[in-house]
Write a protein that holds these residues in place. Structure first.
Motif, PDB file in Angstrom:
ATOM      1  N   THR A  28     -15.283  34.333  -0.424  1.00 56.12           N
ATOM      2  CA  THR A  28     -16.217  34.334   0.855  1.00 56.12           C
ATOM      3  C   THR A  28     -17.332  35.232   0.479  1.00 56.12           C
ATOM      4  O   THR A  28     -17.255  36.272  -0.451  1.00 56.12           O
ATOM      5  CB  THR A  28     -15.486  34.727   2.000  1.00 56.12           C
ATOM      6  OG1 THR A  28     -16.764  34.711   3.283  1.00 56.12           O
ATOM      7  CG2 THR A  28     -15.146  36.354   1.940  1.00 56.12           C
ATOM      8  N   ASP A  30     -19.274  36.256   3.094  1.00 51.29           N
ATOM      9  CA  ASP A  30     -19.449  37.175   4.264  1.00 51.29           C
ATOM     10  C   ASP A  30     -18.067  37.390   4.725  1.00 51.29           C
ATOM     11  O   ASP A  30     -17.793  36.363   5.536  1.00 51.29           O
ATOM     12  CB  ASP A  30     -20.425  36.447   5.195  1.00 51.29           C
ATOM     13  CG  ASP A  30     -20.729  37.195   6.385  1.00 51.29           C
ATOM     14  OD1 ASP A  30     -20.233  38.131   6.641  1.00 51.29           O
ATOM     15  OD2 ASP A  30     -21.483  36.555   7.153  1.00 51.29           O
ATOM     16  N   SER A  32     -17.224  38.387   7.412  1.00 52.24           N
ATOM     17  CA  SER A  32     -17.239  38.602   8.901  1.00 52.24           C
ATOM     18  C   SER A  32     -17.459  37.112   9.465  1.00 52.24           C
ATOM     19  O   SER A  32     -17.019  36.735  10.593  1.00 52.24           O
ATOM     20  CB  SER A  32     -18.442  39.104   9.556  1.00 52.24           C
ATOM     21  OG  SER A  32     -19.687  38.526   9.154  1.00 52.24           O
ATOM     22  N   SER A  33     -17.407  36.002   8.553  1.00 48.64           N
ATOM     23  CA  SER A  33     -17.460  34.622   8.921  1.00 48.64           C
ATOM     24  C   SER A  33     -16.185  34.009   8.890  1.00 48.64           C
ATOM     25  O   SER A  33     -16.030  32.923   9.203  1.00 48.64           O
ATOM     26  CB  SER A  33     -18.460  33.832   8.143  1.00 48.64           C
ATOM     27  OG  SER A  33     -17.875  33.694   6.739  1.00 48.64           O
ATOM     28  N   ALA A  35     -12.272  32.728   9.273  1.00 52.17           N
ATOM     29  CA  ALA A  35     -11.583  32.374  10.425  1.00 52.17           C
ATOM     30  C   ALA A  35     -10.322  32.384  10.054  1.00 52.17           C
ATOM     31  O   ALA A  35      -9.485  31.267   9.773  1.00 52.17           O
ATOM     32  CB  ALA A  35     -11.982  30.800  11.012  1.00 52.17           C
ATOM     33  N   TRP A  61     -14.819  43.595  11.377  1.00 48.98           N
ATOM     34  CA  TRP A  61     -14.161  42.097  11.582  1.00 48.98           C
ATOM     35  C   TRP A  61     -12.510  42.169  11.855  1.00 48.98           C
ATOM     36  O   TRP A  61     -12.045  41.390  12.792  1.00 48.98           O
ATOM     37  CB  TRP A  61     -14.461  41.333  10.152  1.00 48.98           C
ATOM     38  CG  TRP A  61     -13.663  40.149  10.301  1.00 48.98           C
ATOM     39  CD1 TRP A  61     -14.163  38.787  10.915  1.00 48.98           C
ATOM     40  CD2 TRP A  61     -12.529  39.740   9.698  1.00 48.98           C
ATOM     41  NE1 TRP A  61     -13.407  37.818  10.669  1.00 48.98           N
ATOM     42  CE2 TRP A  61     -12.253  38.362   9.794  1.00 48.98           C
ATOM     43  CE3 TRP A  61     -11.652  40.433   8.802  1.00 48.98           C
ATOM     44  CZ2 TRP A  61     -10.958  37.639   9.380  1.00 48.98           C
ATOM     45  CZ3 TRP A  61     -10.493  40.123   8.420  1.00 48.98           C
ATOM     46  CH2 TRP A  61     -10.240  38.593   8.571  1.00 48.98           C
ATOM     47  N   THR A  65     -11.108  40.777  14.881  1.00 47.43           N
ATOM     48  CA  THR A  65     -10.743  39.392  15.038  1.00 47.43           C
ATOM     49  C   THR A  65      -9.030  39.491  15.106  1.00 47.43           C
ATOM     50  O   THR A  65      -8.194  38.703  15.823  1.00 47.43           O
ATOM     51  CB  THR A  65     -11.085  38.643  13.809  1.00 47.43           C
ATOM     52  OG1 THR A  65     -12.534  38.696  13.761  1.00 47.43           O
ATOM     53  CG2 THR A  65     -10.323  37.205  13.846  1.00 47.43           C
TER      54      THR A  65
END
Length: 206
Positions: A28, A30, A32-33, A35, A61, A65
């Motif tokens: 990744t 990022d 924070s993106s 899922a 995050w 999350t």
């Protein structure tokens, strides 16, 4: 289930472990993106060479999350039978440290550890677990970027397949030259490893 992150200079990688078995992984730009809240994660473990600001982004995050505070690996004076040669142990990059710990745990002899990433690092650990020091050099891409950036007429745009044969165009000369230098360096490192660590030393490359 344990979620692990490797936050590197060029990219961030993650993997999901279930009883030490990798069940999912990815890359990744990022964190924070991501899922990943569909997994029943109980721990988050992190190896990081990025800035504190980027580390905090991961912490935020994870807490928001997954409701978990990540655990960050840190370099120490000794761990798992390996003794750090640095006078200030924390100044040794955790990526090099973890690679040495993993390599030493797999070998019953001295070990040469090479990590070829954004930077190329080379470290020596003897049979008794003593880190003898190492080297940090630009990786293949950094070396090539520096050459192209700091010269005015060394330019090419065509795709070039990596090789160590002499280049017959500027592109080949540059890219083949980088591979030639890296392999020559590794051959010298292996030769030096035999001298420092013994003929039965292992060489591990990641």
């Amino acid at each position: 289930m344990i979620l692990e992150f490797d936050l590197g200079n060029s990219r961030s990688k993650w993997r999901m472990l279930e009883e030490s078995r990798v069940v999912d992984r990815g890359v990744t730009d990022d964190v924070s993106s991501l899922a990943l809240d569909h997994w029943p994660v109980s721990r988050i473990r992190v190896a990081s060479v990025v800035s504190e600001a980027l580390e905090q982004k991961l912490v935020t995050w994870a807490q928001r999350t997954l409701k978990i505070t990540p655990e960050f690996a840190r370099t120490s004076a000794s761990c798992a039978g390996v003794k750090n040669v640095y006078a200030e142990p924390h100044r040794l990059g955790v990526d090099r440290w973890l690679a040495m710990l993993a390599a030493y745990s797999q070998c019953d002899a001295g070990v040469l550890v090479v990590d070829a990433g954004t930077a190329m690092t080379i470290d020596y650990v003897d049979r008794g677990g003593q880190h003898l020091g190492g080297y940090i050099l630009p990786g293949l891409r950094l070396s090539e970027q520096a050459l192209l950036r700091d010269t005015s007429r060394v330019l090419f745009s065509e795709p070039v397949v990596p090789s160590t044969t002499p280049g017959c165009s500027t592109g080949e000369a540059v890219r083949h030259g980088g591979y030639f230098a890296a392999i020559a360096l590794l051959e010298k490192a292996v030769s030096q490893g035999r001298t420092l660590l013994g003929e039965d030393a292992r060489a591990l490359i990641t």
